[in-house]
Design an enzyme around this catalytic site. Structure first.
Site, PDB file in Angstrom:
ATOM      1  N   LYS A 117       4.273   5.346  83.114  1.00  0.00           N
ATOM      2  CA  LYS A 117       4.141   4.957  84.523  1.00  0.00           C
ATOM      3  C   LYS A 117       3.322   5.970  85.311  1.00  0.00           C
ATOM      4  O   LYS A 117       2.558   5.590  86.187  1.00  0.00           O
ATOM      5  CB  LYS A 117       5.523   4.769  85.167  1.00  0.00           C
ATOM      6  CG  LYS A 117       6.223   3.514  84.668  1.00  0.00           C
ATOM      7  CD  LYS A 117       7.278   3.012  85.622  1.00  0.00           C
ATOM      8  CE  LYS A 117       7.779   1.657  85.138  1.00  0.00           C
ATOM      9  NZ  LYS A 117       8.910   1.156  85.891  1.00  0.00           N
ATOM     10  N   LYS A 198       5.313  -5.139  75.818  1.00  0.00           N
ATOM     11  CA  LYS A 198       6.542  -5.821  76.239  1.00  0.00           C
ATOM     12  C   LYS A 198       6.275  -6.656  77.485  1.00  0.00           C
ATOM     13  O   LYS A 198       5.409  -6.302  78.292  1.00  0.00           O
ATOM     14  CB  LYS A 198       7.679  -4.816  76.468  1.00  0.00           C
ATOM     15  CG  LYS A 198       7.690  -4.148  77.811  1.00  0.00           C
ATOM     16  CD  LYS A 198       9.027  -3.465  78.108  1.00  0.00           C
ATOM     17  CE  LYS A 198       8.969  -2.949  79.540  1.00  0.00           C
ATOM     18  NZ  LYS A 198      10.134  -3.127  80.336  1.00  0.00           N
ATOM     19  N   LYS A 201       7.050  -6.657  84.469  1.00  0.00           N
ATOM     20  CA  LYS A 201       6.644  -7.087  85.806  1.00  0.00           C
ATOM     21  C   LYS A 201       5.254  -6.574  86.149  1.00  0.00           C
ATOM     22  O   LYS A 201       4.546  -7.164  86.936  1.00  0.00           O
ATOM     23  CB  LYS A 201       7.609  -6.551  86.855  1.00  0.00           C
ATOM     24  CG  LYS A 201       8.990  -7.150  86.752  1.00  0.00           C
ATOM     25  CD  LYS A 201       9.956  -6.332  87.587  1.00  0.00           C
ATOM     26  CE  LYS A 201      11.382  -6.597  87.177  1.00  0.00           C
ATOM     27  NZ  LYS A 201      12.169  -5.376  87.089  1.00  0.00           N
TER      28      LYS A 201
HETATM   29  N1  AQP Z   1      10.424  -7.313  77.681  1.00  0.00           N
HETATM   30  C1  AQP Z   1      11.709  -7.019  77.635  1.00  0.00           C
HETATM   31  N2  AQP Z   1      12.452  -7.389  76.566  1.00  0.00           N
HETATM   32  C2  AQP Z   1      13.779  -7.111  76.506  1.00  0.00           C
HETATM   33  N3  AQP Z   1      14.437  -6.458  77.478  1.00  0.00           N
HETATM   34  C3  AQP Z   1      13.747  -6.082  78.566  1.00  0.00           C
HETATM   35  N4  AQP Z   1      14.080  -5.432  79.685  1.00  0.00           N
HETATM   36  C4  AQP Z   1      13.000  -5.297  80.471  1.00  0.00           C
HETATM   37  N5  AQP Z   1      11.931  -5.830  79.888  1.00  0.00           N
HETATM   38  C5  AQP Z   1      12.357  -6.332  78.692  1.00  0.00           C
HETATM   39  C6  AQP Z   1      15.439  -4.973  80.007  1.00  0.00           C
HETATM   40  O1  AQP Z   1      15.772  -5.474  81.307  1.00  0.00           O
HETATM   41  C7  AQP Z   1      16.627  -4.521  81.946  1.00  0.00           C
HETATM   42  C8  AQP Z   1      16.116  -4.209  83.329  1.00  0.00           C
HETATM   43  O2  AQP Z   1      14.829  -3.656  83.267  1.00  0.00           O
HETATM   44  P1  AQP Z   1      14.269  -2.759  84.441  1.00  0.00           P
HETATM   45  O3  AQP Z   1      15.008  -2.962  85.664  1.00  0.00           O
HETATM   46  O4  AQP Z   1      14.082  -1.364  83.957  1.00  0.00           O
HETATM   47  O5  AQP Z   1      12.918  -3.261  84.768  1.00  0.00           O
HETATM   48  P2  AQP Z   1      11.866  -3.826  83.830  1.00  0.00           P
HETATM   49  O6  AQP Z   1      11.972  -5.290  83.979  1.00  0.00           O
HETATM   50  O7  AQP Z   1      11.924  -3.151  82.502  1.00  0.00           O
HETATM   51  O8  AQP Z   1      10.667  -3.353  84.459  1.00  0.00           O
HETATM   52  P3  AQP Z   1       9.320  -3.875  83.961  1.00  0.00           P
HETATM   53  O9  AQP Z   1       9.305  -5.328  83.779  1.00  0.00           O
HETATM   54  O10 AQP Z   1       8.923  -3.064  82.781  1.00  0.00           O
HETATM   55  O11 AQP Z   1       8.590  -3.600  85.224  1.00  0.00           O
HETATM   56  P4  AQP Z   1       7.752  -2.403  85.440  1.00  0.00           P
HETATM   57  O12 AQP Z   1       6.506  -2.849  84.784  1.00  0.00           O
HETATM   58  O13 AQP Z   1       7.724  -2.314  86.923  1.00  0.00           O
HETATM   59  O14 AQP Z   1       8.398  -1.238  84.770  1.00  0.00           O
HETATM   60  C9  AQP Z   1      16.670  -3.290  81.052  1.00  0.00           C
HETATM   61  O15 AQP Z   1      17.867  -3.328  80.298  1.00  0.00           O
HETATM   62  C10 AQP Z   1      15.475  -3.471  80.175  1.00  0.00           C
HETATM   63  O16 AQP Z   1      15.646  -2.829  78.928  1.00  0.00           O
END
Ligand code: AQP
Length: 332
Positions: A117, A198, A201
């Site tokens: 990040k 993965k 968002k």
């Molecule tokens: N792609 C994924 N597959 C399985 N589990 C996932 N998680 C996130 N992406 C996947 C799980 O969701 C929970 C919450 O995640 P978070 O709040 O840390 O946010 P995020 O969704 O992981 O954030 P993003 O999508 O990756 O957004 P950015 O790009 O802003 O960082 C966790 O239990 C996570 O493991």
């Protein structure tokens, strides 16, 4: 204080978008729903983690409620689970400070999420570096036995365990050392356009991400345009066929059928058949979640009341742990 005799679980999701995505749903929310039956479950909306990167205040406020609505619409029952907003429990940042002082710079800066990040930001906040100490506080305050998360959080969970053990060693038995619960089969849902990353968002192509609140038309479009692999055979081979394997994982999670069973059904069929059927399955599974979310958002006072009552319960438990920690480190 009413305490439950069930083992405890805690987990959270950031309020960083209008809609959670299918990775959050399969990797986290579906597990949350299962574990609320056998655990004293605490699930929170991580709005403090969200501001480690810049957020618009009115978006953050709105997204916090929208995330809570999606928790409930996905099946988290406020009668069974405690649902709360992280910033409404001040013990989270209070314990985080103590844990930051227990974490070395080396440990924090080795975290993959920090490295990824911070490489994407012009302005790298100190909060992005200390994020895992806040996450450790989120967890350790509740002394859970188990923390359900996706694969991307494994390293943070490992640090949480190390911090708990370090604190216990230095100040005496205080924290339960929690186990990560990472379901191998669904730990990582991949981007539909780029199946080596993965689903997330923050990836640039919205076509690669299925949002829980997508309507039927866009769900179908995204699944039908998912990148597949060379060859024709529908097989679960994550190394050589990451695109098709990802679709099979999603299919399996949304239907509770085994991947082997699905592969057998599609023997001799084309990728297109799989996509058409998966699109229908996704529409059927996610439409009720979208509709229920929209319904819940019509009555914000009711949602707020659920969150207030969750925060009251979380505060009661978190304050007991925080008092013990403050006492042990020598705060008067
Ligand atoms: N792609 C994924 N597959 C399985 N589990 C996932 N998680 C996130 N992406 C996947 C799980 O969701 C929970 C919450 O995640 P978070 O709040 O840390 O946010 P995020 O969704 O992981 O954030 P993003 O999508 O990756 O957004 P950015 O790009 O802003 O960082 C966790 O239990 C996570 O493991």
């Amino acid at each position: 204080m009413m305490t439950s005799s069930l083992p405890r679980t805690v987990s959270g999701i950031q309020a960083t978008s209008d809609s959670l995505h299918l990775g959050n749903y399969i990797g986290a929310l579906q597990q949350f729903v299962v574990h609320q039956e056998s655990h004293d479950a605490f699930y929170f909306i991580a709005n403090m983690h969200a501001i480690t990167v810049e957020q618009d205040p009115s978006d953050l406020r709105e997204r916090t409620l929208r995330t809570a609505a999606q928790f409930i619409a996905a099946g988290i029952d406020p009668e069974k689970s405690t649902i709360f907003v992280q910033s409404q429990v001040p013990a989270h940042p209070q314990l985080s400070w103590v844990l930051e002082c227990t974490t070395s710079m080396g440990e924090a800066s080795r975290m993959t999420q920090f490295k990824d990040k911070s490489a994407k930001q012009d302005h790298v906040s100190l909060g992005l570096l200390t994020y895992p100490a806040l996450m450790a506080a989120d967890i350790l305050l509740y002394n859970p036995q188990m923390v359900p998360v996706g694969e991307d959080q494994r390293q943070h969970l490992e640090l949480t365990r190390n911090l708990a053990e370090r604190f216990n060693y230095r100040f005496g038995e205080t924290f339960v050392v929690p186990e990560a619960q990472i379901l191998k089969s669904t730990a990582k849902i991949y981007d539909l356009q780029n199946p080596s990353s993965k689903m997330s968002k923050s990836l640039p192509s919205p076509l690669g991400r299925i949002d829980l609140l997508d309507d039927a038309k866009s769900l179908t479009k995204k699944i039908k345009s998912a990148v597949t692999d060379d060859g024709k055979e529908i097989a679960y081979e994550p190394e050589s066929k990451p695109g098709v394997s990802n679709l099979l994982t999603i299919y399996s999670s949304l239907t509770s059928r085994s991947v082997d069973d699905i592969v057998a059904e599609y023997e001799g069929k084309m990728y297109g058949h799989l996509k058409v059927d998966l699109a229908e399955i996704a529409v059927e599974a996610l439409t009720p979640v979208r509709e229920r979310t929209n319904e819940l958002l019509q009555d914000r006072a009711q949602l707020q009341a659920i969150l207030d009552s969750g925060a009251a319960k979380a505060n009661e438990i978190a304050e007991v742990t925080l008092r013990e920690v403050y006492d042990k480190v020598g705060f008067v």
